[in-house]
Design an enzyme around this catalytic site. Structure first.
Site, mmCIF file in Angstrom:
data_model
loop_
_atom_site.group_PDB
_atom_site.id
_atom_site.type_symbol
_atom_site.label_atom_id
_atom_site.label_comp_id
_atom_site.label_asym_id
_atom_site.label_seq_id
_atom_site.Cartn_x
_atom_site.Cartn_y
_atom_site.Cartn_z
ATOM 1 N N LYS A 33 -2.287 -1.404 -3.954
ATOM 2 C CA LYS A 33 -3.018 -0.307 -3.789
ATOM 3 C C LYS A 33 -2.185 0.937 -3.975
ATOM 4 C CE LYS A 33 -6.059 2.015 -0.760
ATOM 5 N NZ LYS A 33 -6.320 2.108 0.635
ATOM 6 N N LYS A 86 0.905 -1.326 0.067
ATOM 7 C CA LYS A 86 0.133 0.034 -0.037
ATOM 8 C C LYS A 86 0.793 1.180 -0.143
ATOM 9 C CE LYS A 86 -3.560 2.470 2.499
ATOM 10 N NZ LYS A 86 -4.500 2.238 3.491
#
Ligand code: PBG
Length: 323
Positions: free
Chosen positions: A245, A192
């Site tokens: 992400k 992330k």
């Protein structure tokens, strides 16, 4: 003699015969934002077409998702009260816990995944416990575990830690197992990045950090080897599914993870990616259906098995129409 790759593009039939990547409704996860109160269904200004729902009005939305064939949702809570340790996040009657129970009461057909994080719940907006003006890794683990266990108690099928603390997957796995939730799975936000693409989400979830930024825990967008390291650790610690992400600017990361590991990969098509297309559509610049299908297909082609997207409902309709 000319070699003619165009032969395999001559018409629809041959193109569908040789098509390598196809979208399926089975791979989509739809994000839902839950708020306190009753009778609330309010469009989120930064995410047009997405809503804040109070738990009592979820029925209609769940029916719509079921009809569309969407099989999984990921829940985000937007609580009324925030404090230093984000205590609303692990309260038995917190907004997400109520939402899980309601969805489980309404249907057996939709799997409930929960985002496990603290930023919406802390008054400082960071994803952990602050000590000496810094996010303290190890004290945060205790809280994340409490949050995950409280979601499992409410009936969640899968928990998705999105905080990026070190060791959180192991801590959560242990907490779940000790509480006899060994069948609750973990979808870890493994790679992330500290990304500007989360802007519209933070406005929707009221989770903007009140000081500093998230760069001491979320990853530096300049790094790729580090994503492999993070993913490897999460898998070793017990993650069942790993995540990249954002998705669109990180297709290379998805591909590297696909080539290196053998667990399912989810790509999070985040709020900024969604909102940018929505505004381009509004300005009449692009064909919404075509561009969304192309973009989501690129994530699958890069190696994603599963996609979290605010476009899940529209996509489900488009995929059905094409069948
Ligand atoms: C919570 C969380 C964020 C997103 C998902 N979980 C925001 C953040 O990390 O700041 C972003 C999702 C999106 O932009 O669609 N940590």
């Amino acid at each position: 003699m000319t070699i003619r790759p165009r032969r395999l593009r001559a018409n629809n039939q041959i193109r569908s015969l040789v098509r390598e990547t196809e979208l399926s409704i089975n791979d989509l996860i739809y994000p839902l934002f839950l708020v306190e109160g009753s009778n609330v269904k309010k469009e989120i200004s930064t995410l047009p077409g997405c809503y804040h729902f109070s738990v009592d009005v979820l029925k209609e939305e769940i029916e719509e998702l079921t009809k569309l064939g969407i099989k999984a949702v990921i829940l985000f809570g937007v609580p009324d009260k925030k404090d230093e340790v984000g205590s609303e996040a692990y309260r038995e009657n917190g907004i997400v816990q109520k939402g899980i129970r309601e969805i489980k009461r309404l249907t057996k057909d939709i799997m409930v995944i929960t985002d496990v994080c603290m930023c919406q719940y802390t008054d400082h907006g960071h994803c952990g416990i602050i000590e000496e003006s810094k996010v303290n890794n190890d004290s945060t683990l205790e809280y994340l575990t409490k949050i995950a266990v409280s979601h499992a108690k409410a009936g969640a099928d899968m928990v998705a830690p999105s905080d990026m603390m070190d060791g959180r997957v192991m801590a959560i796995r242990r907490g779940l197992d000790e509480n006899r939730f060994e069948n609750v799975s973990i979808m870890s936000y493994s790679a992330k990045y500290a990304s500007a693409f989360y802007g519209p989400f933070r406005a929707a979830a009221h989770s903007t950090p009140q000081f500093g930024d998230r760069r001491t825990y979320q990853m530096d967008p300049c790094n790729s080897d580090e994503a492999i390291r993070e993913t490897e650790l999460d898998i070793m610690e017990g993650a069942d599914i790993v995540m990249v992400k954002p998705a669109l600017s990180y297709l290379d990361i998805i591909r590297r993870i696909k080539d290196n590991f053998n667990v399912p990969i989810v790509a999070y098509n985040v709020s900024g990616e969604y909102a940018m297309i929505k505004s381009a559509v509004k300005a009449g610049l692009v064909d919404e259906k075509a561009i969304v299908i192309e973009k989501i297909t690129s994530m699958k082609r890069a190696g994603a098995d599963i996609i979290i997207t605010y476009y899940a409902k529209e996509l489900a309709k488009w995929i059905k129409e094409a069948d």
